[in-house]
Write a protein that holds these residues in place. Structure first.
Motif, PDB file in Angstrom:
ATOM      1  N   ALA A 163       5.697 -14.289  12.050  1.00 23.30           N
ATOM      2  CA  ALA A 163       6.065 -13.078  11.323  1.00 23.30           C
ATOM      3  C   ALA A 163       5.220 -11.940  11.860  1.00 23.30           C
ATOM      4  CB  ALA A 163       5.851 -13.253   9.820  1.00 23.30           C
ATOM      5  N   GLY A 164       5.674 -10.719  11.635  1.00 20.51           N
ATOM      6  CA  GLY A 164       4.873  -9.581  12.080  1.00 20.51           C
ATOM      7  C   GLY A 164       5.596  -8.261  11.927  1.00 20.51           C
ATOM      8  N   ARG A 165       4.811  -7.215  12.044  1.00 23.72           N
ATOM      9  CA  ARG A 165       5.320  -5.837  12.062  1.00 23.72           C
ATOM     10  C   ARG A 165       4.730  -5.145  13.272  1.00 23.72           C
ATOM     11  NH1 ARG A 165       3.812  -2.675   6.852  1.00 23.72           N
ATOM     12  NH2 ARG A 165       4.611  -1.006   8.163  1.00 23.72           N
ATOM     13  N   TYR A 166       5.594  -4.415  13.976  1.00 25.47           N
ATOM     14  CA  TYR A 166       5.175  -3.716  15.184  1.00 25.47           C
ATOM     15  C   TYR A 166       5.748  -2.302  15.163  1.00 25.47           C
ATOM     16  CZ  TYR A 166       3.658  -8.335  16.526  1.00 25.47           C
ATOM     17  OH  TYR A 166       3.006  -9.537  16.533  1.00 25.47           O
TER      18      TYR A 166
ATOM     19  N   GLU B 248       0.497  -9.271   3.194  1.00 26.75           N
ATOM     20  CA  GLU B 248       1.953  -9.206   3.124  1.00 26.75           C
ATOM     21  C   GLU B 248       2.599 -10.000   4.261  1.00 26.75           C
ATOM     22  OE1 GLU B 248       2.792  -4.959   0.837  1.00 26.75           O
ATOM     23  OE2 GLU B 248       2.924  -5.023   3.024  1.00 26.75           O
ATOM     24  N   THR B 249       2.000  -9.947   5.440  1.00 30.83           N
ATOM     25  CA  THR B 249       2.551 -10.680   6.586  1.00 30.83           C
ATOM     26  C   THR B 249       2.495 -12.181   6.357  1.00 30.83           C
ATOM     27  OG1 THR B 249       1.923  -8.892   8.102  1.00 30.83           O
ATOM     28  CG2 THR B 249       2.317 -11.055   9.075  1.00 30.83           C
ATOM     29  N   VAL B 250       1.402 -12.675   5.784  1.00 32.42           N
ATOM     30  CA  VAL B 250       1.295 -14.102   5.517  1.00 32.42           C
ATOM     31  C   VAL B 250       2.277 -14.516   4.419  1.00 32.42           C
ATOM     32  CG1 VAL B 250      -0.239 -15.958   4.770  1.00 32.42           C
ATOM     33  CG2 VAL B 250      -1.075 -14.213   6.343  1.00 32.42           C
ATOM     34  N   TRP B 251       2.487 -13.656   3.434  1.00 28.21           N
ATOM     35  CA  TRP B 251       3.522 -13.944   2.423  1.00 28.21           C
ATOM     36  C   TRP B 251       4.852 -14.211   3.137  1.00 28.21           C
ATOM     37  CZ3 TRP B 251       3.798 -13.419  -3.168  1.00 28.21           C
ATOM     38  CH2 TRP B 251       5.090 -13.473  -3.683  1.00 28.21           C
ATOM     39  N   GLN B 252       5.239 -13.308   4.039  1.00 29.80           N
ATOM     40  CA  GLN B 252       6.503 -13.465   4.762  1.00 29.80           C
ATOM     41  C   GLN B 252       6.491 -14.726   5.625  1.00 29.80           C
ATOM     42  OE1 GLN B 252       6.355  -9.669   6.725  1.00 29.80           O
ATOM     43  NE2 GLN B 252       7.729  -8.699   5.236  1.00 29.80           N
TER      44      GLN B 252
ATOM     45  N   ASP C 130       4.700   2.355  10.469  1.00 22.58           N
ATOM     46  CA  ASP C 130       5.044   3.235   9.362  1.00 22.58           C
ATOM     47  C   ASP C 130       4.379   2.729   8.087  1.00 22.58           C
ATOM     48  OD1 ASP C 130       6.689   4.823  10.940  1.00 22.58           O
ATOM     49  OD2 ASP C 130       8.448   3.561  10.569  1.00 22.58           O
ATOM     50  N   GLY C 131       3.903   3.658   7.262  1.00 17.73           N
ATOM     51  CA  GLY C 131       3.461   3.315   5.915  1.00 17.73           C
ATOM     52  C   GLY C 131       2.248   2.417   5.824  1.00 17.73           C
ATOM     53  N   ILE C 132       1.219   2.646   6.647  1.00 19.91           N
ATOM     54  CA  ILE C 132       0.036   1.785   6.546  1.00 19.91           C
ATOM     55  C   ILE C 132      -0.744   2.021   5.247  1.00 19.91           C
ATOM     56  CG2 ILE C 132      -0.202   1.613   9.041  1.00 19.91           C
ATOM     57  CD1 ILE C 132      -2.626   3.507   8.802  1.00 19.91           C
ATOM     58  N   ASP C 133      -0.394   3.105   4.525  1.00 14.77           N
ATOM     59  CA  ASP C 133      -1.046   3.360   3.239  1.00 14.77           C
ATOM     60  C   ASP C 133      -0.339   2.648   2.091  1.00 14.77           C
ATOM     61  OD1 ASP C 133       1.174   5.087   3.777  1.00 14.77           O
ATOM     62  OD2 ASP C 133       0.640   6.286   2.018  1.00 14.77           O
ATOM     63  N   ARG C 134       0.799   2.006   2.364  1.00 19.50           N
ATOM     64  CA  ARG C 134       1.619   1.471   1.288  1.00 19.50           C
ATOM     65  C   ARG C 134       1.348  -0.018   1.077  1.00 19.50           C
ATOM     66  NH1 ARG C 134       4.694   5.397  -0.241  1.00 19.50           N
ATOM     67  NH2 ARG C 134       6.071   4.131  -1.518  1.00 19.50           N
ATOM     68  N   PHE C 135       1.421  -0.428  -0.190  1.00 17.34           N
ATOM     69  CA  PHE C 135       1.092  -1.809  -0.546  1.00 17.34           C
ATOM     70  C   PHE C 135       1.703  -2.105  -1.914  1.00 17.34           C
ATOM     71  CE2 PHE C 135      -2.243  -4.888  -2.228  1.00 17.34           C
ATOM     72  CZ  PHE C 135      -1.783  -5.970  -1.486  1.00 17.34           C
ATOM     73  N   ASP C 136       1.987  -3.383  -2.162  1.00 13.85           N
ATOM     74  CA  ASP C 136       2.567  -3.833  -3.419  1.00 13.85           C
ATOM     75  C   ASP C 136       1.506  -4.647  -4.171  1.00 13.85           C
ATOM     76  OD1 ASP C 136       4.172  -4.723  -5.453  1.00 13.85           O
ATOM     77  OD2 ASP C 136       5.716  -5.609  -4.175  1.00 13.85           O
ATOM     78  N   PRO C 137       0.533  -3.982  -4.803  1.00 11.79           N
ATOM     79  CA  PRO C 137      -0.629  -4.716  -5.325  1.00 11.79           C
ATOM     80  C   PRO C 137      -0.304  -5.672  -6.459  1.00 11.79           C
ATOM     81  CG  PRO C 137      -0.684  -2.441  -6.073  1.00 11.79           C
ATOM     82  CD  PRO C 137       0.428  -2.535  -5.086  1.00 11.79           C
ATOM     83  N   LEU C 138       0.598  -5.282  -7.359  1.00  9.72           N
ATOM     84  CA  LEU C 138       0.843  -6.119  -8.528  1.00  9.72           C
ATOM     85  C   LEU C 138       1.487  -7.445  -8.147  1.00  9.72           C
ATOM     86  CD1 LEU C 138       2.036  -3.453 -11.129  1.00  9.72           C
ATOM     87  CD2 LEU C 138      -0.271  -4.298 -10.665  1.00  9.72           C
ATOM     88  N   LEU C 139       2.224  -7.484  -7.032  1.00 13.74           N
ATOM     89  CA  LEU C 139       2.799  -8.751  -6.576  1.00 13.74           C
ATOM     90  C   LEU C 139       1.703  -9.749  -6.233  1.00 13.74           C
ATOM     91  CD1 LEU C 139       5.433 -10.259  -5.783  1.00 13.74           C
ATOM     92  CD2 LEU C 139       5.088  -9.401  -3.460  1.00 13.74           C
TER      93      LEU C 139
ATOM     94  N   VAL D 222       0.529  -5.973  13.376  1.00 10.65           N
ATOM     95  CA  VAL D 222       0.055  -7.066  12.535  1.00 10.65           C
ATOM     96  C   VAL D 222       1.021  -8.226  12.739  1.00 10.65           C
ATOM     97  CG1 VAL D 222       1.313  -6.152  10.526  1.00 10.65           C
ATOM     98  CG2 VAL D 222      -0.497  -7.834  10.189  1.00 10.65           C
ATOM     99  N   GLY D 223       0.464  -9.412  12.951  1.00  9.27           N
ATOM    100  CA  GLY D 223       1.322 -10.569  13.185  1.00  9.27           C
ATOM    101  C   GLY D 223       0.578 -11.858  12.906  1.00  9.27           C
TER     102      GLY D 223
END
Length: 760
Positions: A20-23, A103-107, A74-83, A246-247
């Motif tokens: 998994a990863g984001r590039y 988040e990457t490990v979740w995926q 994109d969006g390195i400031d964004r996060f889903d903390p409550l999840l 991140v991967g």
């Protein structure tokens, strides 16, 4: 050679069973491959919104900021903390590298069907986490000295440790900083620990971000930064251009992966690592070390240089580094008979630094999957000092198929596609990986068709997330190509975590399932007289009586009987109410895990210094409220689900929660749970101290654990308030009015407080 012919602890073949990863310009690996295949140039100027929103400054027109080319997520400031059970306030203080890797490990785990049940039952929680990271530049400014000290003292290990803690993984957990080889080193160490039996499964990867412009200034001072956007791998450059990435990959010994029927994407057959020692100069690449490390990795893999069809190079646009690497490759492959293609992910991406190794490895696995060799980006002029004439080496200037090797062995099977990944760091660290396509026996066997209806389940943490998941599944059913409904049902049952909000459908075909989801999403009912009724429930609210009845051997026999009878409707009704169903009994044997739609994160912006203190809205409770409080205390405003308008004590507690957790007090309900919103023992201590200052009530941390819901804790605060002495000549004070007044004052702005003081 076969695995049992290798020396113990060396040469163990390690399967890649997930990735998994984001590039840059790629939110997932499908988009990443599309960019690679097209030779897309992902390098740009620093995105304009980063300067004011994240960096809090403007570029210096006369300084190094003018040369800030790179590729960015994109969006390195964004996060889903409550999840992840993290409070918004804590999320803002976390290094964004922690958040993105989490988040990457979740995926990664979700795609591989690695649920908590699997982690416990199959692996005994012996799962390691290895992450490569380098820069640690996320920090608070001096306006909050305590927070500034906290962010400055953060450890890289928190990136790995966060993952281990959240997912309950009890194998080795560490971060590696070997500069540009960090994530390749993480993979190397993970493979070694798997070979030694330190772990049975491993997450290995890396993350690299640019969170502050000082990074570019430092690279410019060291002479490492490219001065123009054409400074690329194997081109006429003068430095590298940083890239964010991140991967992660999911690693497991090949023998175990084949035994368990895992999907094998590729196999790591050999790894090696060394340092250049006293090379020509510090931060100068070593020809001799690169040659030795590549040869040692090939030896451990039992592979000859001539069996390598592709080299994923470390070249990044720094002229000396590229030229030394080409010289080392010429020496290693001088006797190879066939052509050896040479490419690098850094050509179109720039240099992902600490995440380079995982980006390189991911690219190689995707190339094996698609049996293609993507081209280098067509940016920059050729480097006149990169000379491959007279060698079997060829740069991948054009897209091309990746043929398998010549037939070998008694069976006459083609040799597997095999690649060498070379990773080099400026500080002298070298890592090499030898990777090959999965063996024939790793191919997923055809699963027999299962006639009759299938039970498909969907779950999420909140009603809103459940609707999103149901809509994504509905949309996926509109896709092209046949879909095995039994495989889809199996994936939903055993390949995904079961969360509180639940939905279940018994359908006879993908079309019937899609129509049932469409009715549900349109607000239709789940009447039993419909072709495929939708069962809806909450496992926390509705499990009380069922949990007390369906326990022990008789309950197990009852559920097993329902499974054996194929009573899917009854199983659906029970599951949505929190009953654990023995799913595997519904199928004749293991089935394929399908790539069903992944969890959608609901990110908000969490960044220090820029709106860091804005409270985060809390998802509302479902209609009717959630489960009764564990301690049996009255909840007050029953069914309150946000837009909090409870009594004075509740408003006081809500204001304290807002300050401690960073949530919006107006969106809290009577049944909101402190720990679901990211509370922990440390924050419970802070909450107790804050409530003592504001109300005089001395609450222990244990009291917060025993009364986690808002109404419960407010009732406890009210119960412990000392009785106020009645004035001799006046009525008793109205406690609710006093607490309400305190709450109103706490919500006042500075201007309103000044006006109030002036009036007084």
């Amino acid at each position: 050679p076969p695995a049992d012919a290798r020396r113990p602890g060396e040469g163990e073949e390690i399967a890649i069973i997930g990735l998994a990863g984001r590039y840059p310009h790629a939110e997932d690996l499908d988009a990443f491959w599309a960019n690679l295949r097209a030779g897309r140039d992902c390098v740009t100027d620093v995105p304009a919104d980063r300067w004011e929103r994240l960096y809090g400054t403007d570029p210096d027109p006369a300084g190094a900021d003018r040369a800030m080319w790179g590729s960015f997520l994109d969006g390195i400031d964004r996060f889903d903390p409550l999840l992840f059970g993290i409070s918004p306030r804590e999320a803002a203080a976390m290094d964004p590298q922690q958040r993105l890797f989490l988040e990457t490990v979740w995926q990664l785990l979700e795609q591989g069907g690695v649920t908590q049940e699997v982690v416990e039952r199959r692996y005994g929680r012996r799962v390691g986490v290895y992450v490569g990271a380098a820069y640690q530049m996320y920090r608070a400014d001096g306006s909050d000295p305590g927070l500034a000290a906290l962010t400055s003292a953060a450890s890289y290990n928190l990136i790995a440790n966060r993952v281990s803690h959240f997912f309950g993984l009890e194998g080795p957990s560490l971060a590696v900083d070997s500069m540009c080889t960090s994530s390749a080193m993480a993979v190397h160490l993970a493979c070694a620990d798997l070979s030694r039996g330190e772990a049975e499964l491993a997450v290995a990867g890396g993350v690299n971000l640019t969170v502050h412009p000082d990074k570019y200034r430092a690279l410019s001072e060291m002479g490492l930064l490219g001065s123009h956007p054409g400074s690329r791998s194997f081109r006429d450059g003068d430095g590298y251009l940083p890239a964010e990435a991140v991967g992660a990959v999911l690693l497991k010994p090949l023998r175990a992966a084949l035994r368990d029927g895992d999907t094998v994407h590729a196999v790591i057959t050999g790894t090696a690592s060394a340092h250049g020692g006293r090379a020509t100069g510090f931060m100068t690449p070593s020809h001799r070390t690169q040659v030795n490390v590549m040869r040692r990795a090939l030896e451990r893999a039992g592979a000859e240089p001539g069996s390598i069809g592709y080299v994923e190079a470390a070249a990044n646009g720094s002229p000396l580094s590229d030229e030394v690497e080409v010289g080392a490759l010429r020496e290693v492959f001088r006797d190879a008979a066939g052509p050896v293609a040479v490419g690098t992910v850094k050509s179109g991406l720039g240099h992902p630094e600490a995440a380079s190794g995982i980006a390189q490895l991911t690219k190689v696995v995707l190339q094996m999957r698609h049996e293609e060799l993507p081209p280098l980006a067509g940016t920059g002029a050729p480097n006149p000092h990169v000379d491959l004439d007279g060698t079997p080496l060829r740069l991948c200037e054009e897209p091309a198929p990746w043929p398998s090797g010549e037939p070998a062995g008694e069976g006459g099977r083609p040799a597997p596609r095999r690649a060498l990944v070379n990773s080099v760091a400026a500080g002298g660290s070298h890592v090499c990986l030898v990777v090959e396509a999965p063996p024939a026996e790793a191919a997923a066997p055809a699963t027999p068709p299962e006639a009759g209806p299938q039970l498909v389940v969907v779950s999420a943490h909140t009603p809103e997330r459940l609707e999103t998941a149901a809509r994504r599944l509905h949309d996926a059913l509109d896709g092209d190509g046949p879909l095995d409904l039994a495989d889809l049902a199996y994936t939903s049952q055993v390949g995904r975590e079961a969360f509180p909000e639940r939905l279940a459908v018994v359908a006879r075909s993908p079309r019937e399932l899609r129509d049932a989801l469409a009715r549900h999403l349109a607000g239709g009912s789940g009447d039993a007289d419909q072709a495929a009724p939708v069962h809806r429930g909450n496992a926390e609210e509705e499990s009380g009586l069922l949990s007390s009845v369906l326990t022990g051997a008789r309950a197990e026999a009852f559920l097993t009987g329902l499974v054996e009878d194929g009573d899917l409707e009854q199983l659906a009704r029970l599951w949505v109410r929190g009953v654990t169903v023995p799913w595997r009994g519904l199928h004749d044997g293991p089935r394929r895990l399908l790539p069903v739609p992944a969890t959608v994160f609901e990110p908000g912006s969490h960044w220090l210094g820029r709106d860091a203190r804005d409270p985060v809205p809390v998802p509302p409770d479902p209609p009717g409220g959630r489960s009764e409080p564990e301690s049996g205390t009255e909840t007050g405003a029953e069914g309150d689900g946000g837009n909090h308008t409870g009594d004075g004590a509740e408003r006081t507690v809500a204001a304290a929660w807002s300050e401690v957790l960073g949530v919006d007090s107006d969106s809290l309900g009577a049944t909101s749970n402190f720990f679901t919103l990211g509370g922990n023992s440390l924050l419970a201590t802070r909450l107790s101290n804050l409530l003592k200052r504001r109300t005089g009530v001395d609450l222990s941390v244990q009291a917060v654990f025993e009364a986690p819901r808002l109404a419960q804790l407010a009732a406890e605060v009210e119960r412990r308030l000392p009785p106020a002495p009645a004035p001799a000549d006046a009525e008793a004070l109205d406690l609710d009015l006093v607490l309400e007044s305190i709450g109103r004052i706490e919500r006042m702005t500075d201007e309103e407080l000044q006006a109030l003081t002036h009036e007084s």
